[in-house]
Design an enzyme around this catalytic site. Structure first.
Site, PDB file in Angstrom:
ATOM      1  N   ASP A 188       0.853  -1.183   0.000  1.00  0.00           N
ATOM      2  CA  ASP A 188       0.000   0.000   0.000  1.00  0.00           C
ATOM      3  C   ASP A 188       0.891   1.237   0.000  1.00  0.00           C
ATOM      4  O   ASP A 188       1.862   1.307   0.752  1.00  0.00           O
ATOM      5  CB  ASP A 188      -0.899  -0.002   1.248  1.00  0.00           C
ATOM      6  CG  ASP A 188      -1.872   1.159   1.246  1.00  0.00           C
ATOM      7  OD1 ASP A 188      -2.494   1.398   0.191  1.00  0.00           O
ATOM      8  OD2 ASP A 188      -2.001   1.839   2.276  1.00  0.00           O
ATOM      9  N   GLU A 272      -1.717  -1.363  -5.794  1.00  0.00           N
ATOM     10  CA  GLU A 272      -2.884  -0.600  -6.215  1.00  0.00           C
ATOM     11  C   GLU A 272      -2.638  -0.010  -7.587  1.00  0.00           C
ATOM     12  O   GLU A 272      -1.550   0.478  -7.875  1.00  0.00           O
ATOM     13  CB  GLU A 272      -3.097   0.567  -5.246  1.00  0.00           C
ATOM     14  CG  GLU A 272      -3.891   0.213  -4.031  1.00  0.00           C
ATOM     15  CD  GLU A 272      -4.018   1.418  -3.135  1.00  0.00           C
ATOM     16  OE1 GLU A 272      -5.125   1.935  -2.986  1.00  0.00           O
ATOM     17  OE2 GLU A 272      -2.982   1.844  -2.592  1.00  0.00           O
ATOM     18  N   ASP A 354      -2.854   1.444   7.075  1.00  0.00           N
ATOM     19  CA  ASP A 354      -2.096   1.064   5.879  1.00  0.00           C
ATOM     20  C   ASP A 354      -1.851  -0.439   5.808  1.00  0.00           C
ATOM     21  O   ASP A 354      -1.906  -1.039   4.727  1.00  0.00           O
ATOM     22  CB  ASP A 354      -0.757   1.804   5.845  1.00  0.00           C
ATOM     23  CG  ASP A 354      -0.939   3.312   5.767  1.00  0.00           C
ATOM     24  OD1 ASP A 354      -2.000   3.743   5.272  1.00  0.00           O
ATOM     25  OD2 ASP A 354      -0.033   4.046   6.193  1.00  0.00           O
TER      26      ASP A 354
END
Ligand SMILES: [Zn+2]
Length: 371
Positions: A188, A272, A354
């Protein structure tokens, strides 16, 4: 230990650290190549363009007339003739204007030398550990941030302000001696840190980066106060150029080391799929640099993943990775607020924002791959 062979071409640019004598010779070689280029261009202007073969054949005679040409790499001089030939071919094909003389001020300060094996078996270019041997220059230390080996095609030596670089062009890249780890991680993108992995590893930005970024902001403010084009303005501007380059290099080095380590340790990396275009519009410097880093990092993971057999899976950016509990899968919309760093789910699981997101990213990637 597994050896893999990847038949591909690849460029690799890195900084070199020549000593004073070597620096002088590099400068001399760059100058001599420019001189040879301009010499034959002048000739072509008067007599019409002949051919690279004809011009290359004239080089030994030229060296007798101008002995200083003997001091530098002769392959680089031949390459200057080939570059001129390319410029003429482009002109003949209608792709470019008539070739122009190279000036010290406006042309790229570089020269290129080819790899070849002599009949005696010695090679024109060699690499050993973090040193490279180039014709006439002998061994020069370079900044090694990759362990990729391949067959060298050619090397371009360049100078940017007061620093020197090489770009190595490789063919048939061979990635060797990789210990494949079977790890799987979700990553992340962090806010304060660079990133966090589902293995609970917080990856911090390089220590110097913040310092340089702060300095850059100060210099930019200073520049705005100076009269544009004045001596002082030029001085500050020059400092900004140098600092930008420093930031770029620190960042690049950091991202290379990190991406190489992660693809080596893992067989699956989930990330991501951020909307980089939208991100780059952000005008805040620190944020902007973070975004640029992230897109470069993702790119490195993707191409290095191929070398090391690591799957790099992008997770759909509409997937609410922060708001979903990685234990029970329930959504908690309150977490949408960026200030929520820790939270407790109804199922009882406690989450670091996170870390939870990175766990979800990994889960989601596995789901995507299974579909
Ligand atoms: Zn839960």
């Amino acid at each position: 230990m597994i050896k893999r062979f990847v038949p591909t071409k690849k460029g690799y640019k890195t900084r070199i650290y020549p000593n004073q004598e070597q620096k002088e010779l590099i400068n001399k070689t760059i100058g001599s190549c420019r001189w040879v280029y301009n010499y034959f261009l002048e000739k072509a202007k008067i007599n019409g363009y002949e051919s690279k073969t004809k011009y290359i054949k004239q080089l030994p005679q030229l060296k007798n007339e101008h002995v200083w040409l003997k001091e530098v790499d002769s392959i680089a001089l031949q390459q200057a003739v080939r570059d001129l030939d390319q410029a003429f071919q482009n002109f003949f094909d209608g792709k470019q204007n008539y070739p122009q003389f190279k000036s010290k001020k406006h042309s790229r300060l570089s020269y290129r030398t080819q790899y070849f094996k002599r009949s005696s078996g010695t090679e024109s270019i060699e690499i050993q550990n973090n040193k490279i041997k180039l014709p006439k220059l002998s061994w020069i230390e370079f900044n090694k941030h990759q362990e990729v080996k391949g067959n060298i095609l050619n090397v371009t030596v360049s100078k940017e302000i007061d620093k020197y670089y090489i770009s190595i062009n490789l063919k048939d890249v061979i990635v060797t001696e990789v210990n494949y780890n079977q790890g799987e991680i979700g990553i992340d993108l962090g806010i304060k840190d660079f990133a966090i992995t589902s293995d609970s590893e917080k990856i911090e930005n390089p220590r110097h980066l913040q310092k340089y970024q702060d300095k850059l902001v100060r210099l930019q403010k200073k520049l705005a106060r100076k009269e544009e084009g004045s001596n002082n303005w030029q001085k500050v501007k020059q400092k900004i150029v140098k600092l930008h380059r420093k930031i770029k290099n620190v960042r690049k080095d950091f991202l290379h080391k990190l991406s190489t380590r992660l693809v080596k340790e893992n067989q699956l990396i989930a990330i991501e799929n951020l909307n980089i275009k939208g991100m780059l519009k952000n005008s805040k410097l620190a944020k902007h640099i973070q975004d640029v880093s992230w897109s470069k990092f993702v790119n490195m993971l993707e191409y290095k993943g191929k070398w090391y057999n690591c799957i790099v899976e992008k997770v759909n950016n509409f997937f609410p990775s922060s708001q979903t509990c990685s234990e029970c899968g329930k959504k908690n919309p309150k977490v949408k607020d960026l200030s929520v760093r820790n939270w407790v789910c109804k199922c009882g699981a406690t989450h670091d924002r996170d870390l939870n997101a990175s766990l979800n990213i990994l889960k989601q990637a596995k789901k995507q791959l299974a579909d």
